[in-house]
Design a protein around this motif. Structure first.
Motif, short mmCIF file in Angstrom:
data_model
loop_
_atom_site.label_atom_id
_atom_site.label_comp_id
_atom_site.label_asym_id
_atom_site.label_seq_id
_atom_site.Cartn_x
_atom_site.Cartn_y
_atom_site.Cartn_z
N ASN A 81 11.16 2.34 -2.52
CA ASN A 81 12.46 2.90 -2.85
C ASN A 81 12.30 4.04 -3.84
OD1 ASN A 81 12.18 1.62 -5.47
ND2 ASN A 81 12.76 -0.28 -4.44
N ASN A 82 13.40 4.70 -4.12
CA ASN A 82 13.37 5.85 -5.01
C ASN A 82 12.97 5.47 -6.44
OD1 ASN A 82 14.14 7.56 -2.95
ND2 ASN A 82 16.31 7.43 -3.42
N THR A 83 13.41 4.29 -6.88
CA THR A 83 13.09 3.86 -8.23
C THR A 83 11.59 3.73 -8.44
OG1 THR A 83 15.19 2.63 -8.36
CG2 THR A 83 13.48 2.06 -9.96
N SER A 84 10.91 3.18 -7.47
CA SER A 84 9.45 3.03 -7.57
C SER A 84 8.75 4.38 -7.62
CB SER A 84 8.92 2.21 -6.39
OG SER A 84 9.49 0.93 -6.36
N LEU A 85 9.22 5.32 -6.81
CA LEU A 85 8.62 6.66 -6.81
C LEU A 85 8.88 7.37 -8.13
CD1 LEU A 85 9.41 7.88 -3.19
CD2 LEU A 85 7.20 7.18 -4.11
N VAL A 86 10.06 7.17 -8.70
CA VAL A 86 10.37 7.78 -10.00
C VAL A 86 9.47 7.21 -11.09
CG1 VAL A 86 12.13 7.95 -11.80
CG2 VAL A 86 12.75 8.41 -9.44
N ASN A 87 9.22 5.89 -11.05
CA ASN A 87 8.33 5.27 -12.03
C ASN A 87 6.91 5.82 -11.92
OD1 ASN A 87 10.37 3.67 -13.08
ND2 ASN A 87 9.94 1.97 -11.70
N LEU A 102 0.32 1.00 -12.81
CA LEU A 102 0.11 1.61 -11.50
C LEU A 102 -0.14 0.54 -10.44
CD1 LEU A 102 -0.30 4.01 -9.61
CD2 LEU A 102 -2.64 4.21 -10.48
N ASP A 103 -1.00 -0.43 -10.76
CA ASP A 103 -1.29 -1.51 -9.81
C ASP A 103 -0.02 -2.34 -9.52
OD1 ASP A 103 -3.90 -0.75 -9.62
OD2 ASP A 103 -4.63 -2.17 -11.14
N ARG A 104 0.75 -2.61 -10.56
CA ARG A 104 1.98 -3.38 -10.37
C ARG A 104 2.98 -2.63 -9.50
NH1 ARG A 104 5.26 -5.27 -15.60
NH2 ARG A 104 5.81 -3.05 -15.59
N ALA A 105 3.09 -1.32 -9.72
CA ALA A 105 4.00 -0.51 -8.91
C ALA A 105 3.55 -0.47 -7.45
CB ALA A 105 4.10 0.90 -9.48
N LYS A 106 2.25 -0.40 -7.23
CA LYS A 106 1.73 -0.37 -5.86
C LYS A 106 1.99 -1.69 -5.14
CE LYS A 106 -2.40 1.45 -5.33
NZ LYS A 106 -3.82 1.76 -5.60
N ARG A 107 1.82 -2.82 -5.85
CA ARG A 107 2.10 -4.11 -5.23
C ARG A 107 3.58 -4.24 -4.87
NH1 ARG A 107 -1.51 -6.05 -9.26
NH2 ARG A 107 0.28 -6.63 -10.57
N SER A 108 4.43 -3.72 -5.75
CA SER A 108 5.86 -3.77 -5.48
C SER A 108 6.23 -2.90 -4.29
CB SER A 108 6.64 -3.31 -6.72
OG SER A 108 8.02 -3.24 -6.45
N MET A 109 5.62 -1.73 -4.19
CA MET A 109 5.95 -0.80 -3.11
C MET A 109 5.36 -1.23 -1.78
SD MET A 109 5.70 2.86 -5.09
CE MET A 109 6.29 3.80 -3.69
N ASP A 110 4.38 -2.13 -1.79
CA ASP A 110 3.87 -2.67 -0.53
C ASP A 110 4.94 -3.49 0.19
OD1 ASP A 110 1.42 -1.50 -0.81
OD2 ASP A 110 0.47 -3.25 -1.74
N HIS A 111 5.88 -4.03 -0.59
CA HIS A 111 6.96 -4.84 0.01
C HIS A 111 8.23 -4.03 0.21
CE1 HIS A 111 4.55 -8.45 -0.60
NE2 HIS A 111 4.33 -8.05 -1.85
N ASN A 112 8.51 -3.12 -0.72
CA ASN A 112 9.75 -2.37 -0.62
C ASN A 112 9.59 -1.01 -1.29
OD1 ASN A 112 12.43 -1.65 -0.24
ND2 ASN A 112 13.09 -2.63 -2.15
#
Length: 308
Positions: A164-170, A152-162
């Protein structure tokens, strides 16, 4: 796969069944399940129930057999919609026969055997083994929840920069896993409360049950907290996406308005009507300058209203 364990003064592997040993069955084939049913006269429906990945946690007493289904955490090795889920573990006991059956090979059961071997004490009786399985499952729920928290923390750090639909699906997949965890943990809690009155409990078992209660409560609360955080995170990023979309649409609309005025002026001067500048050499420059001033004026007004 079927293994026999002697549980007196530690856990050690033995070649064949002996009274009061533990029979561990993992990923049994249909033939192995039928052989166990015939050899020990186990109710045939119970193996079918254990093989159902969605079977709920419960306790049954049938013809002297104590039949328990415990939900344990399981991480799928292949990529799937729900990377973390739960599976049923069947615990079967009657007299001097104790069998555990799981149709999935889980890290929890491998670690359970390894830990009990390091512990070097074995089990005092069948009841002690049941509650130690409860304790191990609760500890493994907490381990898997830590892994989910890291993802969850890794996904949040990734989504702070970009975003996208893939991140929301994860994130949605993690939400599904937490839903399975919360449901299974609550089912195990209910089962634990029932077993307190169904199984013969001594003073040592009571202390062990207290430890199980603490761990399973912590697992339930942790899973609920992570689920709420994840839901809030998804709502936040969804709102950000919607806000970004609104900003883009507002900008495009503003540019459409700015470009509309030159088009309107050009259309008016381009009509086949008398406007007084048909023969003038300044007709085209006037139209261009007028369009430019009107466009700049509309751009300035939109900037004042924060529409650009």
């Amino acid at each position: 796969m079927k293994r026999f364990w002697n549980t007196n003064n530690g856990i050690r592997s033995i070649e064949e069944w002996e009274p009061n040993c533990w029979i561990q069955v993992t990923c049994p084939s249909e033939e192995e399940s039928m052989q166990l049913e015939r050899q020990y006269q186990i109710p045939d429906y119970f193996f079918s129930d254990i093989s159902d990945a969605d079977e709920r946690a419960r306790y049954e007493f049938d013809e002297g057999w104590q039949l328990i289904i415990l939900r344990i955490p399981y991480m799928k090795e292949v990529r799937s919609r729900t990377p973390y889920t739960t599976v049923p573990l069947g615990i079967i006991h009657k007299g001097d026969i104790t069998i555990t059956v799981c149709y999935f090979e889980t890290d929890m059961m491998i670690d359970f055997v390894s830990y009990q071997q390091r512990r070097g004490e074995g089990f005092t009786d069948y009841v002690d083994m049941v509650f130690r399985l409860f304790l191990s499952s609760s500890v493994w729920y907490l381990k898997r929840l830590k892994q989910i928290s890291f993802l969850l923390d890794r996904a949040k750090r990734s989504m702070d920069h970009n975003i996208n639909n893939t991140s929301l699906v994860n994130l949605s997949r993690l939400q599904d896993s937490l839903t399975y965890f919360i449901t299974s943990i609550r089912g195990n809690e209910t089962l634990l409360q029932k077993l307190k009155f169904k199984l013969p409990i001594d003073e040592l078992d009571a202390d062990l049950i207290e430890d199980v209660n603490i761990e399973i409560s912590q697992a339930r609360e942790t899973a609920s907290i992570y689920s709420e955080i994840l839901e809030s995170t998804m709502d936040t990023y969804t709102s950000i996406i919607n806000n970004n979309m609104n900003t883009v649409m507002r900008t495009l609309t503003s540019f459409s308005i700015i470009l509309m005025f030159p088009t309107l002026i050009s259309s008016l001067f381009g009509m086949n009507l008398i406007n007084g500048m048909e023969a003038s050499t300044w007709g085209f420059p006037v139209a261009i300058i007028l369009s430019l001033f009107v466009s700049l004026g509309s751009w300035w007004i939109l900037r004042l209203k924060n529409l650009l």
